[in-house]
Design a protein around this motif. Structure first.
Motif, PDB file in Angstrom:
ATOM      1  N   SER A  43      52.561  44.752  51.295  1.00  0.00           N
ATOM      2  CA  SER A  43      50.665  44.858  51.368  1.00  0.00           C
ATOM      3  C   SER A  43      49.868  43.684  51.054  1.00  0.00           C
ATOM      4  O   SER A  43      50.360  42.467  50.268  1.00  0.00           O
ATOM      5  CB  SER A  43      49.866  46.294  50.720  1.00  0.00           C
ATOM      6  N   VAL A  44      48.749  43.339  51.782  1.00  0.00           N
ATOM      7  CA  VAL A  44      47.928  42.079  50.807  1.00  0.00           C
ATOM      8  C   VAL A  44      46.281  42.821  50.039  1.00  0.00           C
ATOM      9  O   VAL A  44      46.292  43.379  50.915  1.00  0.00           O
ATOM     10  CB  VAL A  44      47.464  41.386  52.185  1.00  0.00           C
ATOM     11  N   LYS A  45      46.816  42.533  49.024  1.00  0.00           N
ATOM     12  CA  LYS A  45      45.296  42.456  48.071  1.00  0.00           C
ATOM     13  C   LYS A  45      44.384  41.296  48.081  1.00  0.00           C
ATOM     14  O   LYS A  45      45.152  40.086  47.487  1.00  0.00           O
ATOM     15  CB  LYS A  45      46.358  43.631  46.702  1.00  0.00           C
ATOM     16  N   GLN A  46      43.604  41.875  47.573  1.00  0.00           N
ATOM     17  CA  GLN A  46      42.349  40.503  47.147  1.00  0.00           C
ATOM     18  C   GLN A  46      42.367  41.091  46.052  1.00  0.00           C
ATOM     19  O   GLN A  46      42.420  42.400  45.280  1.00  0.00           O
ATOM     20  CB  GLN A  46      41.290  40.551  47.568  1.00  0.00           C
ATOM     21  N   VAL A  47      42.766  40.190  44.942  1.00  0.00           N
ATOM     22  CA  VAL A  47      42.581  40.307  43.221  1.00  0.00           C
ATOM     23  C   VAL A  47      41.344  39.180  43.119  1.00  0.00           C
ATOM     24  O   VAL A  47      41.616  38.220  42.717  1.00  0.00           O
ATOM     25  CB  VAL A  47      43.721  40.295  42.742  1.00  0.00           C
ATOM     26  N   THR A  48      40.403  39.877  42.320  1.00  0.00           N
ATOM     27  CA  THR A  48      38.991  39.064  42.006  1.00  0.00           C
ATOM     28  C   THR A  48      38.881  39.275  40.462  1.00  0.00           C
ATOM     29  O   THR A  48      38.173  38.825  39.828  1.00  0.00           O
ATOM     30  CB  THR A  48      37.532  39.591  42.190  1.00  0.00           C
ATOM     31  N   SER A  49      39.659  40.374  39.537  1.00  0.00           N
ATOM     32  CA  SER A  49      39.327  40.287  37.897  1.00  0.00           C
ATOM     33  C   SER A  49      40.672  39.900  37.529  1.00  0.00           C
ATOM     34  O   SER A  49      41.870  39.930  37.686  1.00  0.00           O
ATOM     35  CB  SER A  49      39.711  42.167  37.564  1.00  0.00           C
ATOM     36  N   PHE A  50      40.840  38.972  36.089  1.00  0.00           N
ATOM     37  CA  PHE A  50      41.448  38.863  35.520  1.00  0.00           C
ATOM     38  C   PHE A  50      42.059  39.695  35.141  1.00  0.00           C
ATOM     39  O   PHE A  50      43.393  39.156  34.434  1.00  0.00           O
ATOM     40  CB  PHE A  50      40.893  37.410  34.209  1.00  0.00           C
ATOM     41  N   SER A  51      41.469  41.006  34.830  1.00  0.00           N
ATOM     42  CA  SER A  51      42.382  42.441  33.962  1.00  0.00           C
ATOM     43  C   SER A  51      42.814  42.766  34.529  1.00  0.00           C
ATOM     44  O   SER A  51      43.354  44.206  33.904  1.00  0.00           O
ATOM     45  CB  SER A  51      41.103  42.982  33.378  1.00  0.00           C
ATOM     46  N   ASN A  52      43.049  42.641  36.216  1.00  0.00           N
ATOM     47  CA  ASN A  52      43.433  43.106  37.008  1.00  0.00           C
ATOM     48  C   ASN A  52      45.667  43.297  36.799  1.00  0.00           C
ATOM     49  O   ASN A  52      45.714  42.537  35.985  1.00  0.00           O
ATOM     50  CB  ASN A  52      44.388  42.221  38.270  1.00  0.00           C
ATOM     51  N   PRO A  53      45.844  44.706  36.857  1.00  0.00           N
ATOM     52  CA  PRO A  53      47.513  44.417  36.186  1.00  0.00           C
ATOM     53  C   PRO A  53      48.664  43.908  36.105  1.00  0.00           C
ATOM     54  O   PRO A  53      49.155  43.062  36.547  1.00  0.00           O
ATOM     55  CB  PRO A  53      47.542  46.216  36.599  1.00  0.00           C
ATOM     56  N   LEU A  54      48.033  44.001  37.770  1.00  0.00           N
ATOM     57  CA  LEU A  54      49.196  42.878  38.846  1.00  0.00           C
ATOM     58  C   LEU A  54      48.891  40.809  37.319  1.00  0.00           C
ATOM     59  O   LEU A  54      49.485  40.517  37.918  1.00  0.00           O
ATOM     60  CB  LEU A  54      48.652  42.670  40.348  1.00  0.00           C
ATOM     61  N   VAL A  55      47.241  40.516  37.507  1.00  0.00           N
ATOM     62  CA  VAL A  55      47.190  39.635  37.035  1.00  0.00           C
ATOM     63  C   VAL A  55      48.208  39.222  35.693  1.00  0.00           C
ATOM     64  O   VAL A  55      49.077  38.446  35.101  1.00  0.00           O
ATOM     65  CB  VAL A  55      45.714  39.202  37.010  1.00  0.00           C
ATOM     66  N   LYS A  56      48.101  40.145  35.057  1.00  0.00           N
ATOM     67  CA  LYS A  56      48.595  40.461  33.120  1.00  0.00           C
ATOM     68  C   LYS A  56      49.922  40.595  33.493  1.00  0.00           C
ATOM     69  O   LYS A  56      50.968  39.937  32.735  1.00  0.00           O
ATOM     70  CB  LYS A  56      48.066  42.028  33.053  1.00  0.00           C
ATOM     71  N   ASP A  57      50.410  41.171  34.754  1.00  0.00           N
ATOM     72  CA  ASP A  57      52.131  41.778  34.505  1.00  0.00           C
ATOM     73  C   ASP A  57      52.361  40.176  35.281  1.00  0.00           C
ATOM     74  O   ASP A  57      53.624  39.235  34.401  1.00  0.00           O
ATOM     75  CB  ASP A  57      52.434  42.298  35.763  1.00  0.00           C
ATOM     76  N   ILE A  58      52.129  39.253  36.029  1.00  0.00           N
ATOM     77  CA  ILE A  58      52.212  37.615  36.713  1.00  0.00           C
ATOM     78  C   ILE A  58      52.130  36.328  35.156  1.00  0.00           C
ATOM     79  O   ILE A  58      53.011  35.688  34.780  1.00  0.00           O
ATOM     80  CB  ILE A  58      51.760  37.207  37.170  1.00  0.00           C
ATOM     81  N   LYS A  59      51.338  36.951  34.261  1.00  0.00           N
ATOM     82  CA  LYS A  59      50.398  36.153  33.061  1.00  0.00           C
ATOM     83  C   LYS A  59      52.083  36.655  32.005  1.00  0.00           C
ATOM     84  O   LYS A  59      52.577  35.372  31.104  1.00  0.00           O
ATOM     85  CB  LYS A  59      49.415  36.625  32.464  1.00  0.00           C
ATOM     86  N   ALA A  60      52.648  37.477  32.126  1.00  0.00           N
ATOM     87  CA  ALA A  60      53.235  37.819  31.182  1.00  0.00           C
ATOM     88  C   ALA A  60      55.037  37.768  31.287  1.00  0.00           C
ATOM     89  O   ALA A  60      55.580  37.014  30.940  1.00  0.00           O
ATOM     90  CB  ALA A  60      53.848  39.790  31.377  1.00  0.00           C
ATOM     91  N   LEU A  61      55.490  37.457  32.792  1.00  0.00           N
ATOM     92  CA  LEU A  61      56.344  36.880  33.438  1.00  0.00           C
ATOM     93  C   LEU A  61      56.619  35.443  33.177  1.00  0.00           C
ATOM     94  O   LEU A  61      57.473  34.772  32.832  1.00  0.00           O
ATOM     95  CB  LEU A  61      56.545  37.234  34.378  1.00  0.00           C
ATOM     96  N   VAL A  62      54.738  34.574  32.634  1.00  0.00           N
ATOM     97  CA  VAL A  62      55.175  33.178  32.503  1.00  0.00           C
ATOM     98  C   VAL A  62      55.694  32.897  31.501  1.00  0.00           C
ATOM     99  O   VAL A  62      56.606  32.289  30.985  1.00  0.00           O
ATOM    100  CB  VAL A  62      53.792  33.011  33.226  1.00  0.00           C
ATOM    101  N   ALA A  63      54.517  33.900  30.438  1.00  0.00           N
ATOM    102  CA  ALA A  63      55.045  34.179  29.378  1.00  0.00           C
ATOM    103  C   ALA A  63      55.652  34.289  27.816  1.00  0.00           C
ATOM    104  O   ALA A  63      56.418  33.906  26.903  1.00  0.00           O
ATOM    105  CB  ALA A  63      53.586  34.522  28.061  1.00  0.00           C
TER     106      ALA A  63
END
Ligand code: SAM
Length: 286
Positions: free
Chosen positions: A15-35
């Motif tokens: 799917s294609v998703k527009q993500v606008t929130s810093f607290s979106n779970p997918l954003v948090k997931d990617i941040k955790a993968l980086v850190a």
């Protein structure tokens, strides 16, 4: 690379998703993968930045979990093509702002494309087959290497000389850390990697038909004088401690790269590069 022909046959498009929130779970997931290494290990995924790495991953058939596109990427034909290919193979496409990309990757100037990929390491059986089946191969083994930049540079150099793979022995640092992936410049997707304990490495080497060459500041042989019979396994030591005696004792030869100045030793990645080019010199006609 074609969106119409995913490897392994047709798959359900992501799917294609527009993500606008810093607290979106997918954003948090990617941040955790980086850190967090723990999060990478638990989920078996990792982050690689940049369009070049995305096209490398896709052309080498790696499984893409998500592709994140910033505003500039959505204007780029190459990025849109990569996204179409990834999506056709089941990846989720995220469209985000530059600020969210920066937050995900902890960078002031983030790349316009960021990918999340599934990790790939050789299984024990695949490693056995690869070690047994390539009589002319040159391998690199790294014992307890700690620095992500060194590991990434070594993977890149192994790719450049056509090495068969890199073995990560003992407590060697994570090849899927962002700093390591960055330093590989895309070679991560082209060089087979395996992780094994020191005991496992020693057991495999004990009945391996090839030559195990270690490197040591007190090595008995100048590295230019050794006849590197194939297959060759080059064993490199830890940045601080070098090769411990029990690992050095496994080796059929211990190579020394001469030094004349005051430097205590060469940087590990530089020493690996010199060794690999010397070992490969006859093949590469250098
Ligand atoms: N203090 C460490 C020692 O005594 O071995 C130095 C380790 S060195 C920074 C890291 C690794 O790079 C070594 O284990 C070896 O594999 C390789 N290396 C660095 N300089 C070398 C040299 N002049 N000859 C052979 N190997 C070298």
């Amino acid at each position: 690379m074609s969106a119409a022909t995913p490897p392994g046959g047709p798959q359900r498009a992501g799917s294609v998703k527009q993500v606008t929130s810093f607290s979106n779970p997918l954003v948090k997931d990617i941040k955790a993968l980086v850190a967090q290494r723990k999060h990478r290990q638990r989920t078996g995924r990792f982050v690689a930045e940049g369009l070049k790495l995305a096209t490398d991953a896709l052309s080498a058939g790696w499984q893409v979990d998500m592709l994140v596109l910033g505003p500039q990427a959505r204007e780029s034909a190459a990025a849109r093509e990569a996204a179409a290919t990834a999506r056709a193979r089941g990846a989720t496409i995220l469209e985000v702002s530059t600020q969210i990309l920066a937050a995900m990757t902890r960078r002031d100037n983030p790349q316009m494309v960021v990918g999340v990929y599934h990790q790939r390491l050789l299984s024990d059986a695949d490693l056995d087959a690869a070690l047994a089946g390539q009589p002319d191969a040159v391998w690199v083994a790294l014992d307890h290497v700690r620095d992500p930049g060194n590991l990434g540079t070594i993977i890149r150099t192994a790719d450049a000389v056509g090495a068969a793979g890199v073995l990560l022995v003992g407590d060697t640092t994570d090849p899927f850390a962002v700093e390591t992936v960055r330093a590989t410049m895309g070679s991560l997707f082209h060089v087979p990697l395996a992780r094994l304990t020191r005991a496992d490495f020693a057991a495999r080497m004990s009945n391996w038909p090839g030559t195990l060459v270690g490197t040591h500041l007190k090595g008995a042989s100048d590295y230019r004088t050794i006849a590197y019979a194939r297959p060759t396994m080059l064993l490199m030591g830890n940045e601080q401690a070098g090769l411990p005696d029990d690992m050095a004792d496994l080796c059929g030869a211990l190579a020394r790269i001469p030094q004349v100045g005051q430097a205590d030793s060469l940087n590990l990645a530089v020493a690996t590069g010199l060794m690999l080019y010397e070992i490969r010199r006859p093949d590469l006609a250098l």
